[in-house]
Motif scaffolding. Structure first.
Motif, PDB file in Angstrom:
ATOM      1  N   ILE A  56     -59.797  -5.414 -69.454  1.00 35.47           N
ATOM      2  CA  ILE A  56     -59.831  -5.023 -68.220  1.00 35.47           C
ATOM      3  C   ILE A  56     -60.579  -3.610 -67.944  1.00 35.47           C
ATOM      4  O   ILE A  56     -61.385  -3.266 -67.332  1.00 35.47           O
ATOM      5  N   THR A  57     -60.149  -2.804 -69.122  1.00 35.13           N
ATOM      6  CA  THR A  57     -60.718  -1.489 -68.874  1.00 35.13           C
ATOM      7  C   THR A  57     -62.030  -1.541 -69.280  1.00 35.13           C
ATOM      8  O   THR A  57     -62.941  -0.919 -68.534  1.00 35.13           O
TER       9      THR A  57
ATOM     10  N   LEU B 276     -62.873   7.776 -66.998  1.00 36.33           N
ATOM     11  CA  LEU B 276     -62.868   6.983 -67.990  1.00 36.33           C
ATOM     12  C   LEU B 276     -63.415   7.495 -69.373  1.00 36.33           C
ATOM     13  O   LEU B 276     -62.807   7.046 -70.391  1.00 36.33           O
TER      14      LEU B 276
ATOM     15  N   VAL C  55     -61.790  -0.917 -58.321  1.00 35.96           N
ATOM     16  CA  VAL C  55     -62.097  -0.758 -59.397  1.00 35.96           C
ATOM     17  C   VAL C  55     -61.323   0.501 -60.412  1.00 35.96           C
ATOM     18  O   VAL C  55     -60.386   0.160 -61.161  1.00 35.96           O
ATOM     19  N   THR C  56     -61.414   1.425 -59.569  1.00 30.92           N
ATOM     20  CA  THR C  56     -60.544   2.631 -60.144  1.00 30.92           C
ATOM     21  C   THR C  56     -59.197   2.543 -60.356  1.00 30.92           C
ATOM     22  O   THR C  56     -58.598   2.863 -61.296  1.00 30.92           O
TER      23      THR C  56
ATOM     24  N   ALA D 154     -63.663  -2.474 -66.182  1.00 27.93           N
ATOM     25  CA  ALA D 154     -63.933  -1.423 -65.235  1.00 27.93           C
ATOM     26  C   ALA D 154     -64.988  -0.605 -65.545  1.00 27.93           C
ATOM     27  O   ALA D 154     -65.663  -0.056 -64.650  1.00 27.93           O
ATOM     28  N   SER D 155     -65.099  -0.057 -66.639  1.00 29.61           N
ATOM     29  CA  SER D 155     -66.037   0.838 -67.332  1.00 29.61           C
ATOM     30  C   SER D 155     -67.494   0.307 -67.030  1.00 29.61           C
ATOM     31  O   SER D 155     -68.275   1.045 -66.419  1.00 29.61           O
TER      32      SER D 155
ATOM     33  N   LEU E 229     -68.392  -2.086 -64.649  1.00 20.82           N
ATOM     34  CA  LEU E 229     -68.555  -1.909 -63.253  1.00 20.82           C
ATOM     35  C   LEU E 229     -69.024  -0.586 -62.787  1.00 20.82           C
ATOM     36  O   LEU E 229     -69.939  -0.258 -61.880  1.00 20.82           O
ATOM     37  N   LEU E 230     -68.240   0.336 -63.328  1.00 18.85           N
ATOM     38  CA  LEU E 230     -68.238   1.718 -62.574  1.00 18.85           C
ATOM     39  C   LEU E 230     -69.658   2.168 -63.229  1.00 18.85           C
ATOM     40  O   LEU E 230     -70.211   3.289 -62.303  1.00 18.85           O
TER      41      LEU E 230
ATOM     42  N   TYR F 232     -72.550   1.603 -61.062  1.00 22.93           N
ATOM     43  CA  TYR F 232     -72.163   1.610 -59.771  1.00 22.93           C
ATOM     44  C   TYR F 232     -73.509   1.838 -58.704  1.00 22.93           C
ATOM     45  O   TYR F 232     -73.805   1.259 -57.840  1.00 22.93           O
TER      46      TYR F 232
ATOM     47  N   ILE G 207     -57.563  -0.509 -60.115  1.00 25.46           N
ATOM     48  CA  ILE G 207     -57.141  -1.457 -61.047  1.00 25.46           C
ATOM     49  C   ILE G 207     -57.242  -0.881 -62.529  1.00 25.46           C
ATOM     50  O   ILE G 207     -56.408  -1.073 -63.433  1.00 25.46           O
ATOM     51  N   PHE G 208     -58.170  -0.176 -62.767  1.00 21.28           N
ATOM     52  CA  PHE G 208     -58.446   0.599 -64.034  1.00 21.28           C
ATOM     53  C   PHE G 208     -56.843   1.307 -64.476  1.00 21.28           C
ATOM     54  O   PHE G 208     -56.539   1.202 -65.644  1.00 21.28           O
TER      55      PHE G 208
END
Lengths: 599, 281, 147
Positions: A158-159, A261, A132-133, A162-163, A165-166, A169, A135-136
């Motif tokens: 997408i960002t 992020l 994910v990182t 990503a944010s 999902l992360l 975590y 991809i971000f």
């Protein structure tokens, strides 16, 4: 490592070329993007239903509906040509993403190993984490290199993903809730972005206005509506008030996430887009409103930072505050202010990521992220404390970068309409930031009589990254005239027709000051050898090394020190209760002005 | 000009400090020390043993002195006033760090309270610089001092606000919340508790540098008539001594209210009026 | 040069005094006697002090405290024991809880007798102490030079 090299290579080769546009075919890339977007929407819907986050579900549905509407009614005839580009500002952003992003990724390798050692209850999804990182990071590059607003929107979303999902975590209830909070607020912005795209598509069916440069060049009358809408999206992504809650909540994520992020890159995307639109916003009442949102956020977030003892929360509020300052500069939008804004972006990214990574390392070694537990850090972790010292100094002291940017902002605001309001807010906010940074700094350099050096076990990767960032903080401050003349000024010339810089003599003086700051610490060994030391004055009571002494009636007491937090004046709840309504009003004002234009 | 400052300012600052103590004593019905007393004090300090809790304190105070001198040199060389203000802050942070480094309860509290004082006066002093820019069109001390515009007539509010924070900066009651020259002993010596000997002497000298710069800023309000400026400086300082003797130390909240209040009301309103009438917003 | 004489800073400590001598010490600071004209300042901080003015005798509670405070004062320093209690224990000398005068724990340079000691004597004692202070400083310089 490859990514940083690529960024630097890009800088080197494109240095003098000005703005370069690439005509990349719109289709089928856009079809693919649309498909991915719908896939993401489905994923979010499923997750939202699964976690019973119905507001999020509703927001996803609204945004998807808008994009579906667009795609099937207007998307057919769109033929924007210049879809990718880079100019000096993109290069600056790319350097930040590439260099700082890679450094943080390297740090994260070592950090995540320790993290899972300390948190055996968290499912080890490290491969997913790094996937994910990256991809971000890719999405960020796409964002700053896209000239097509539709594509920018795609990368933007997408960002957001990503944010989301992360942050989640750790898969704990707290993490999941905060992830959804971030999602909801960013989706609000996404909806505004989608509306802007629909507006533009209906205004120019050929798709020309979807190109960012064309849109900005077409002047305020045409572009103000999408500018305000997209700036609103930028406000949510940059966690300005009243949307600050998600960034503060995001601090539950592992520290590299916070560093990457939520301080140096993703939130910078939010302000990046507002800075891009600054020529459109400049001089307009709507732009001024947006700028005021930023200014109020700056002042209030700095105030809240005084009352926080959790180090990551202090860093979060400081980030929100600095982003507010950038928004204020961009909203008012004169060329001097954009110079200040870009400088702020650069310096903040470097110093803040350094601080986040330091705090992360301290937390792993000492088990606490509370500032009150950082007494005598310079005894327990001398090199790390010194790096934190540089990081904090980089955030508010002359002659470091943030100070330069604040100085430029003051000078910029003075000449702007209603500038005195902004200058006053900046003066107060600046004073507040000195307080909370200095008291933190004081805590870590206190030389306690106890404490042993636990630094030795920090991994080599971490040291390398931290050292590079520290050096960068100092170098950026030293070399900023070069950055300015090489990258920022040409950009300003291209966009505004005039450019700003700091006067020659001031630059020389600041270089002298940095040199002094670098030389003076060499007096330390000299004093260490010759000076005589004595315990602190405790009114004559005998004190042991762990600071215990016999109090009155012979009761044993321990000497403790604590910073002031002033929660009754600067408490989070108290200040937010004032700031959130004010900012909501200002945003509504900007919206009303924009609606007026539409009518 | 800067070099003259670097050499003469300690002398001038020390003399002002001596006159201060003499006048204070007379106000209290005493005879008071000789005017050269501050110089004797500093000379004595350099003859004493230099004892600190930790050697890094010496480094911080050395930096404090160096940057205070740099600040003043920048001011008297006619440089950018905002840079002077930022260098001022940098210097003060060093003495605060020196107090923190000692990890002693009294110096710790003194340091925290010094930061409160810093936070209290910072907005007003920035608004002062902005005021000068609005009236004379330049941030440079050289330009402002040489200007023939009667700055005070345009900036009466800012001037009063500056006098308020001058009381804070000169550590006069009621605003001497972190340390003072008098016998206030609630915090022992607050900020300067854990310093002695040559290091303490350096702090004194830095204070003298600071006094001269602050009075220099007062001068800028009257740059169009140097003689009048000197008279005003003398009167202003006498006023400070008078206030010092009539007030006792108040709570830190009063310092904050005075500092921020003067910036928000006196400073902001004055500048807003200026903006509206002379610049058309 | 002889600057210690021109700017002696006091630390005033009450060991177990009845406050009689303390009031007289503070009286020296009032306009009537005004010792500030000699450059004397009553600083509450041992690290800033040159002259340790101590009243009252030594008992179990303050034995360690007096030693600690004395150690905190940087060199050169002098001790002035004001009042008969500080000099020898005074009327409390025979009591089971009083160890005696201040010289039980720290070296005293000047004894100022009296109960309570009069401001004139106190000032006299301090002036004498200043002379001794200068001698100590000269000795300190000698040691530094030869070291």
């Amino acid at each position: 490592m490859v990514i940083s090299a690529a960024s630097i290579y890009l800088l080197a080769t494109s240095y003098a070329r000005g703005t370069v546009y690439y005509t990349v075919p719109f289709e089928p890339a856009s079809q693919v993007m649309f498909a991915i977007e719908m896939g993401i929407a489905l994923l979010l819907l499923w997750l939202g239903i699964r976690f019973k986050q119905y507001i999020a579900v509703a927001l996803v549905l609204v945004q998807s509906a808008l994009m579906l509407f667009y795609e099937f009614t207007m998307g057919m005839g769109m033929e924007p040509v210049k879809n990718l580009f880079f100019d000096q500002f993109s290069i600056i952003m790319a350097m930040i993403i590439g260099i700082i992003g890679s450094l943080i990724a390297v740090y994260a390798v070592s950090y995540m190993k320790t993290y899972h050692g300390h948190h055996p209850e968290v499912r080890d999804r490290r491969r997913f984490f790094f996937f994910v990182t990256f991809i971000f990071l890719a999405a960020m590059f796409g964002l700053v290199f896209s000239n097509n607003l539709l594509w920018i929107f795609f990368f933007w979303e997408i960002t957001t993903l990503a944010s989301f999902l992360l942050i989640g975590y750790a898969e704990s209830e707290e993490a999941t809730n905060n992830a959804f909070l971030a999602l909801k607020m960013n989706l609000l912005g996404g909806i505004a972005f989608a509306v802007a795209i629909i507006y533009l598509a209906s205004a120019d069916p050929a798709g020309g206005l979807l190109e960012l440069d064309t849109l900005i060049a077409s002047g305020q009358a045409v572009a103000i509506v999408p500018a305000v809408l997209i700036s609103f999206a930028g406000l949510t992504k940059a966690a300005q008030m009243p949307f600050s809650g998600w960034l503060v909540g995001a601090m539950v994520a592992p520290t590299p996430v916070s560093a990457l992020l939520h301080s140096s890159t993703m939130v910078k995307a939010g302000v990046y887009i507002i800075v891009r639109f600054a020529p459109v916003l400049a001089g307009s009442l709507a732009g001024m409103s947006i700028g005021l949102v930023g200014a109020v956020t700056f002042l209030v977030a700095s105030g809240i930072a005084i009352s926080q003892s959790n180090a990551k929360k202090v860093l979060a509020y400081s980030t929100i505050a600095n982003l507010g300052l950038i928004v204020a500069c961009a909203g008012v939008g004169t060329y001097k202010l954009i110079w200040a804004a870009i400088l702020l972006i650069i310096f903040h990214a470097i110093a803040k990521s350094l601080l986040f990574l330091c705090v992360g390392t301290v937390e792993h070694r000492t088990g606490s992220r509370d500032i009150e537990d950082m007494d005598g850090l310079i005894v327990r972790m001398p090199r790390l404390a010194a790096m934190m010292f540089v990081g904090i100094a980089g955030m508010f002291l002359a002659p470091f970068g943030m100070l330069i940017s604040k100085w430029a902002a003051i000078e910029g605001f003075i000449d702007a309409p209603f500038g005195i309001i902004f200058v006053t807010i900046l003066a107060f906010g600046g004073a507040v930031t000195v307080f909370f940074w200095a008291k933190w700094m004081g805590k870590i350099i206190s030389v306690t009589p106890y404490g042993e050096n636990v630094e030795g076990t920090i991994s080599r990767e971490k040291w390398t990254v931290l050292s590079i960032l520290t050096v960068l903080t100092v170098l950026a401050a030293l070399l900023f005239p070069l950055i300015s003349s090489g990258l920022i000024e040409p950009y300003l010339l291209g966009v505004f027709g005039e450019t700003a810089r700091l006067a020659q003599d001031n630059i020389i003086i600041m270089a002298l000051m940095i040199s002094l700051l670098l030389i003076l610490p060499f007096s330390l060994p000299f004093y260490a050898k010759g000076g005589k030391t004595m315990p602190a004055y405790m009114c004559g009571r005998t004190v042991t090394t762990d600071l215990k002494f016999a109090g009155s009636a012979g009761i044993e007491r321990t000497m403790t020190t604590r910073n002031y937090y002033f929660t009754e004046y600067f408490g989070e709840g108290k200040l937010l209760r004032i700031a959130n309504p004010v900012c909501i009003l200002l945003i509504l004002l900007a919206g009303a002005i924009m609606a007026g234009v539409v009518m | 000009m800067a070099i003259i400052y670097l050499v003469l300012a300690p002398v001038l600052g020390g003399l002002i400090a001596g006159i201060d103590r003499r006048i204070t004593a007379r106000m209290q019905g005493r005879v008071g020390p000789p005017i050269l007393q501050p110089f004797y004090d500093v000379a004595k300090l350099f003859e004493k043993e230099d004892v600190t809790v930790t050697p890094s304190q010496n480094f911080y105070i050395l930096s404090y002195l160096v940057f205070m001198a740099v600040t003043g040199a920048l001011f008297f060389a006619g440089e950018d006033l905002l840079l002077v203000i930022f260098a001022f802050t940098l210097a003060h942070i060093f003495i605060v760090l020196g107090a923190y480094a000692a990890f002693s309860p009294y110096s710790y509290v003194g340091a925290e309270r010094e930061l409160i004082a810093l936070m209290a006066y910072e907005p007003m002093i920035i608004l002062t610089a902005v005021g000068f820019y609005l009236v004379t069109g330049s941030f440079y001390v050289g330009d402002i001092a040489a200007s023939q515009i009667p700055v005070i007539l345009y900036l009466p509010g800012v001037f009063l606000g500056f006098l308020t924070i001058l009381t804070i900066k000169l550590r006069k009651s009621p605003f001497d919340i972190s340390t003072s020259h008098h016998a206030h002993q609630e915090l022992v010596k607050g900020l300067t508790t854990e310093f002695s000997g040559a290091t303490l002497g350096k702090i004194e000298i830095a204070h003298w540098y600071e006094t001269v710069v602050l009075l220099g800023i007062v001068y800028l309000f009257f740059g169009f008539n140097p003689l009048l400026a000197l008279v005003v400086i003398a009167v202003a300082y006498l006023l400070e001594i008078f206030i010092d003797n009539t007030f006792s130390r108040m709570k830190w909240q009063m310092t904050m209210k005075s500092g921020w209040g003067s910036a928000a009301i006196l400073g902001f309103l004055n500048l807003a009026v200026l903006y509206y009438f002379y610049l058309g917003v | 040069m002889a600057y210690l004489k021109k700017s002696p800073w006091l630390l005033h400590y009450d060991a177990s005094s009845c406050n009689g001598c303390d009031i007289e010490v503070l009286a020296c600071l009032t306009p009537l006697y005004d010792v500030e004209r000699f450059g004397i300042i009553n600083t509450g901080n041992p690290k800033h002090a040159d002259v340790f003015v101590i009243t009252g005798g030594i008992n179990d509670l303050n034995r360690q405290v007096v030693t600690n405070i004395y150690a905190q004062i940087p060199d050169p320093k002098v001790v002035v024991a004001v009042g008969i209690c500080a000099s020898s224990g005074g009327v409390f000398r025979e009591c089971y809880n009083v160890a005696g005068g201040v010289d039980q724990v720290i070296p005293v340079d000047v004894y100022v007798p009296g109960c309570a000691a009069r401001p004139e004597s106190i000032i006299d004692g301090i002036v004498k102490a200043l002379g001794i202070l200068e001698e100590k400083r000269a000795k300190m310089k000698e040691q530094e030079r030869s070291a």
